[in-house]
Design a protein around this motif. Structure first.
Motif, PDB file in Angstrom:
ATOM      1  N   ASP A  28       1.009  -1.235   0.050  1.00  0.00           N
ATOM      2  CA  ASP A  28       0.028   0.135   0.029  1.00  0.00           C
ATOM      3  C   ASP A  28       0.631   1.075   0.048  1.00  0.00           C
ATOM      4  O   ASP A  28       2.202   1.242   0.350  1.00  0.00           O
ATOM      5  N   GLY A  29       0.224   2.440  -0.410  1.00  0.00           N
ATOM      6  CA  GLY A  29       0.954   3.567  -0.274  1.00  0.00           C
ATOM      7  C   GLY A  29       1.776   3.635  -1.934  1.00  0.00           C
ATOM      8  O   GLY A  29       1.893   2.666  -2.453  1.00  0.00           O
ATOM      9  N   PRO A  30       2.397   4.711  -2.089  1.00  0.00           N
ATOM     10  CA  PRO A  30       3.212   4.718  -3.318  1.00  0.00           C
ATOM     11  C   PRO A  30       4.482   3.921  -3.505  1.00  0.00           C
ATOM     12  O   PRO A  30       5.151   3.693  -2.385  1.00  0.00           O
ATOM     13  N   THR A  31       4.794   3.520  -4.806  1.00  0.00           N
ATOM     14  CA  THR A  31       6.237   2.711  -4.844  1.00  0.00           C
ATOM     15  C   THR A  31       7.120   3.625  -5.839  1.00  0.00           C
ATOM     16  O   THR A  31       6.541   4.040  -6.935  1.00  0.00           O
ATOM     17  N   GLN A  32       8.207   3.798  -5.258  1.00  0.00           N
ATOM     18  CA  GLN A  32       9.337   4.672  -6.257  1.00  0.00           C
ATOM     19  C   GLN A  32      10.348   3.505  -6.770  1.00  0.00           C
ATOM     20  O   GLN A  32      10.858   2.744  -6.084  1.00  0.00           O
ATOM     21  N   PHE A  33      10.106   3.170  -8.092  1.00  0.00           N
ATOM     22  CA  PHE A  33      11.325   2.414  -8.698  1.00  0.00           C
ATOM     23  C   PHE A  33      12.346   3.386  -9.181  1.00  0.00           C
ATOM     24  O   PHE A  33      12.621   4.434  -8.927  1.00  0.00           O
TER      25      PHE A  33
END
Length: 340
Positions: free
Chosen positions: A187-192
């Motif tokens: 959950d929440g944003p994922t930064q690649f």
């Protein structure tokens, strides 16, 4: 029911199933039995954008971990035998709070393998569980990193009996073709393409007390994969309540209405919540029947006809047809193949 096409929501990328298939082939072993048990067809494996359900992922993971005797599923330079991750949780049970428990979990993980390094940091009110690769994880990198981070988060939630919302997940990976699945994986944003692999959450959770004991651990270890496969819910997964009821109270599971009443739900709510958790009532009935049937075939010499009745089939023929669909073998073939 078409056993190869579960009707529940499919969110898990087929890439993770293919990673397990690779673990089998790297060991010179055949994944066909595990794929069959997870109801995953060869055709599905050839579709790069395919998805599987959480229940299929659980079935495949458990079969692979047991058959490979490796809870790391080929990620690391040495196997982590069955029970390794349970041992890590046990070492954290006596911690006074989550911060100490997670620090222990990370430290003891390093005793199992030095291919990755895990540590907990906090700064300006944000806690970060960071994973550093000590060697190139190769083609299994994404599956390994995602699985370890989800396992750690699941353990943290379970130890404190709290859902811990993530502020952000960071990954040292380029966005994969199935990047949209990460809204479900974390959950929440994922930064690649980030500098580090990490889970970030409010540091206040580190002060939560550990609320579990050895008895709770023994119950959890019966379905430990849920910590990794499905997000933690404080109200417990309905899938597990249903599975337990089907196994222990078959008199309440003749139909959805009876089962829902036993669980203090409406039949409509029962079906809807199971679908949200990636399962269906028929899948769970089949899984419980299959597990009971295989147990009776291995532990007893009872006739097939009697086992069919005990498992809940009206006749031996329908039981044999269902059992072959589950395992690829007739009951007699299964019993003979497993005989010492």
């Amino acid at each position: 029911m078409n056993l190869t096409s579960p009707t529940s929501r499919s969110e898990t990328p087929i890439a993770f199933i293919l990673a397990m298939v690779k673990a089998y082939t790297d060991r010179g072993m055949d994944p066909a039995g595990a794929l069959r048990r997870a109801q995953i067809t060869p055709e599905l494996l050839s579709q790069p954008d395919a998805r599987v359900t959480a229940l299929q992922m659980e079935w495949m993971s458990e079969a692979a971990m047991r058959e490979l005797d490796d809870e790391a599923l080929g990620w690391f330079s040495r196997r982590l035998p069955w029970g390794s991750y349970g041992m890590l949780v046990r070492a954290s049970l006596t911690a006074p709070n989550l911060g100490v428990a997670l620090a222990r979990w990370c430290r003891h993980h390093g005793l199992l393998t030095d291919d990755i390094h895990l540590q907990v940091n906090q700064s300006q009110g944000v806690a970060s569980l960071q994973l550093t690769e000590q060697r190139n994880l190769g083609a299994l990198q994404e599956f390994a990193v995602v699985s370890v981070l989800r396992n750690a988060l699941g353990v943290a939630c379970w130890l404190t009996d709290s859902r811990i919302p993530l502020l952000q997940t960071t990954l040292r990976l380029a966005p994969p073709p199935h990047a949209d699945s990460y809204r479900v994986l974390f959950d929440g944003p994922t930064q690649f393409n980030a500098p580090t692999h990490s889970l970030q959450f409010d540091a206040g959770y580190l002060s939560l007390p550990v609320r579990r004991d050895e008895a709770a651990l023994q119950r959890m270890l019966q379905r430990a994969l849920l910590l990794t496969v499905r997000p933690y819910r404080r109200d417990r997964l309905l899938v597990e309540k249903v599975r337990q009821t089907l196994a222990e109270h078959p008199e309440h599971s003749r139909n959805a209405d009876d089962l829902a009443a036993w669980l203090n739900l409406s039949a409509r709510t029962l079906h809807r919540q199971l679908k949200e958790e990636g399962a269906s009532l028929q899948q769970l009935k089949d899984a419980v029947r299959r597990d009971l049937a295989t147990d009776l075939l291995l532990r007893t010499q009872r006739p097939i006809k009697k086992i069919a009745a005990e498992v809940g089939f009206q006749n031996e023929k329908s039981f044999m047809r269902a059992f072959k669909g589950w395992t690829g073998q007739t009951p007699e073939e299964f019993r003979q193949a497993k005989a010492p």
